[in-house]
Design an enzyme around this catalytic site. Structure first.
Site, mmCIF file in Angstrom:
data_model
loop_
_atom_site.group_PDB
_atom_site.id
_atom_site.type_symbol
_atom_site.label_atom_id
_atom_site.label_comp_id
_atom_site.label_asym_id
_atom_site.label_seq_id
_atom_site.Cartn_x
_atom_site.Cartn_y
_atom_site.Cartn_z
ATOM 1 N N LYS A 75 0.816 -1.225 0.000
ATOM 2 C CA LYS A 75 0.000 0.000 0.000
ATOM 3 C C LYS A 75 0.845 1.269 0.000
ATOM 4 C CE LYS A 75 -4.403 -1.619 1.693
ATOM 5 N NZ LYS A 75 -5.443 -1.601 2.711
ATOM 6 N N LYS A 105 -5.086 -11.172 -6.870
ATOM 7 C CA LYS A 105 -6.263 -11.463 -6.049
ATOM 8 C C LYS A 105 -7.449 -10.570 -6.449
ATOM 9 C CE LYS A 105 -7.271 -9.808 -1.788
ATOM 10 N NZ LYS A 105 -7.569 -9.641 -0.362
ATOM 11 N N LYS A 114 -12.051 -5.648 -4.038
ATOM 12 C CA LYS A 114 -13.064 -4.617 -4.219
ATOM 13 C C LYS A 114 -12.434 -3.264 -4.509
ATOM 14 C CE LYS A 114 -13.418 -4.436 0.804
ATOM 15 N NZ LYS A 114 -13.632 -5.390 1.817
HETATM 16 P P1 AMP Z 1 -10.939 -7.485 2.700
HETATM 17 O O1 AMP Z 1 -11.848 -7.362 1.533
HETATM 18 O O2 AMP Z 1 -9.517 -7.345 2.290
HETATM 19 O O3 AMP Z 1 -11.360 -6.678 3.889
HETATM 20 O O4 AMP Z 1 -11.052 -9.012 3.136
HETATM 21 C C1 AMP Z 1 -12.061 -9.523 3.980
HETATM 22 C C2 AMP Z 1 -11.973 -11.019 4.026
HETATM 23 O O5 AMP Z 1 -12.252 -11.578 2.745
HETATM 24 C C3 AMP Z 1 -10.589 -11.557 4.420
HETATM 25 O O6 AMP Z 1 -10.738 -12.716 5.192
HETATM 26 C C4 AMP Z 1 -9.964 -11.872 3.101
HETATM 27 O O7 AMP Z 1 -8.959 -12.829 3.195
HETATM 28 C C5 AMP Z 1 -11.154 -12.364 2.307
HETATM 29 N N1 AMP Z 1 -10.939 -12.092 0.876
HETATM 30 C C6 AMP Z 1 -10.883 -10.882 0.269
HETATM 31 N N2 AMP Z 1 -10.665 -11.002 -1.053
HETATM 32 C C7 AMP Z 1 -10.571 -12.337 -1.292
HETATM 33 C C8 AMP Z 1 -10.347 -13.109 -2.462
HETATM 34 N N3 AMP Z 1 -10.173 -12.551 -3.659
HETATM 35 N N4 AMP Z 1 -10.322 -14.445 -2.338
HETATM 36 C C9 AMP Z 1 -10.510 -15.024 -1.140
HETATM 37 N N5 AMP Z 1 -10.732 -14.367 -0.005
HETATM 38 C C10 AMP Z 1 -10.746 -13.028 -0.064
#
Ligand code: AMP
Ligand code: TRP
Length: 339
Positions: free
Chosen positions: A119, A202, A205
């Protein structure tokens, strides 16, 4: 069974940032796994709005999204009878515990976190918000306050849970045993859903290209369009192979939804064209997400007071648990108990 004979359930804590619309990566990598395991554990699921402000947010959007994430938890099948669901900023102990832990964390270990490095890369000489550096300490506070045994997260978050363990062990050793040392609960299927336009990355969002991700709230026509445009390869045969990351990702998505093994799915579609396979993937996603989207719309509309009541009750339960640990922390570091 008497109380004494009932084995105590292990505690699970997890959270998602309301910093954008949740994707099918969040759903398959996190929420669906929480739902599948909620009977096994004593669960605490948080909407981590304090994490979201590590990057600038539009206040009105953050408010709406925080409620939407809560609605998504419920619509996906998290049962408020079995799991406490709450908004992080409603439980002040998170900020309080984070400060105590910050005073026991090292700049070196924080600046080595991969997510921090990503980041802040290419930002030399620019203003970097300190929240980005301290963010994993807040995450450690989230987890340790509830004496969580397990933290179900996607693979990208495992380094932060490792840091949480290090901080817990350090505090326990320096003062006296205070925290349960948590473990990652890594789910295989759906552990990492990749970007539809760049399957080496990955799905996130925060991507600039909306064709890169499927949102939980996407309408069927959006899902069909995005899947039909997903980047594949020129091999032309459906196999589950690292040489075909785009196809592999679509297989993984299908597998995480229908529970079949990736190999079985590849075998089933071995004779199909990419177009046919993509149509099948899109319909699988639509069948899974449509009832979730409809329930979220209801909770955000006519069911709004029900949603608010669940969050109020969740915050009260979380606050009770968190206060217990915070009192111990304050005592151990030498704060005078309030009069
Ligand atoms: P975040 O969107 O980064 O706040 O992630 C929230 C949760 O969703 C965390 O446990 C991440 O590891 C999971 N997560 C986010 N994006 C992915 C993805 N592309 N594949 C699998 N898990 C995800
Ligand atoms: N940092 C996590 C993410 O970006 C979200 C999070 C905050 C979290 N606190 C947590 C996840 C505690 C698990 C446990 O995905």
């Amino acid at each position: 069974m008497t109380e004494a004979a009932t084995p105590k359930k292990k505690i699970v804590f997890s959270g998602i940032q309301p910093s954008g619309s949740l994707t099918i990566g969040n759903y398959l990598g996190a929420i669906k796994n929480w739902v599948n395991h909620q009977d096994l554990y004593n669960n605490v699921f948080c909407i981590v709005d304090m994490h979201a402000i590590t990057v600038r947010q539009n206040p009105a959007d953050l408010r709406r999204r925080s409620l939407e994430v809560a609605a998504i938890y419920l619509a996906s099948g998290i049962d408020p009878e079995k799991s406490a669901i709450f908004i992080q900023s409603h439980v002040p102990a998170h900020a309080q515990a984070a400060w105590v832990l910050t005073c026991n964390a090292y700049m070196g270990e924080l600046s080595r976190m991969t997510q921090y490095k990503m980041k802040t890369q290419n930002k030399e000489g620019e203003a970097i918000e300190a929240g980005l550096l301290y963010y994993p300490v807040l995450m450690a506070a989230d987890i340790l306050l509830y004496q969580a045994d397990y933290v179900p997260v996607g693979i990208d978050q495992t380094q932060h849970v490792e840091l949480t363990r290090d901080l817990a062990i350090r505090f326990n050793n320096y003062y006296s045993p205070t925290f349960t040392v948590p473990e990652v609960l890594l789910m295989k299927a759906g552990a990492k859903i990749m970007d539809l336009q760049n399957p080496e990355k990955k799905m996130s969002k925060s991507s600039d290209n909306p064709n890169s991700y499927i949102m939980i709230m996407d309408k069927p026509e959006d899902i069909r369009r995005k899947i039909s445009r997903a980047v594949t390869d020129s091999i032309g045969v459906i196999k589950y192979s690292d040489d075909q990351p785009g196809i592999q990702n679509l297989i993984n998505i299908m597998s995480a939804i229908n529970g079949q093994s990736p190999e079985a799915i590849a075998a089933q579609y071995a004779a199909a064209s990419y177009k046919e396979f993509k149509e099948a993937v899109a319909e699988t996603i639509i069948a899974e997400l449509t009832p979730v989207r409809e329930k979220v719309e209801e909770l955000m509309g006519s069911g709004r007071s029900e949603l608010e009541a669940i969050l109020k009750e969740g915050a009260a339960r979380a606050d009770y648990m968190a206060q217990k640990t915070l009192r111990k922390m304050y005592k151990k570091v030498g704060f005078v108990p309030s009069f």
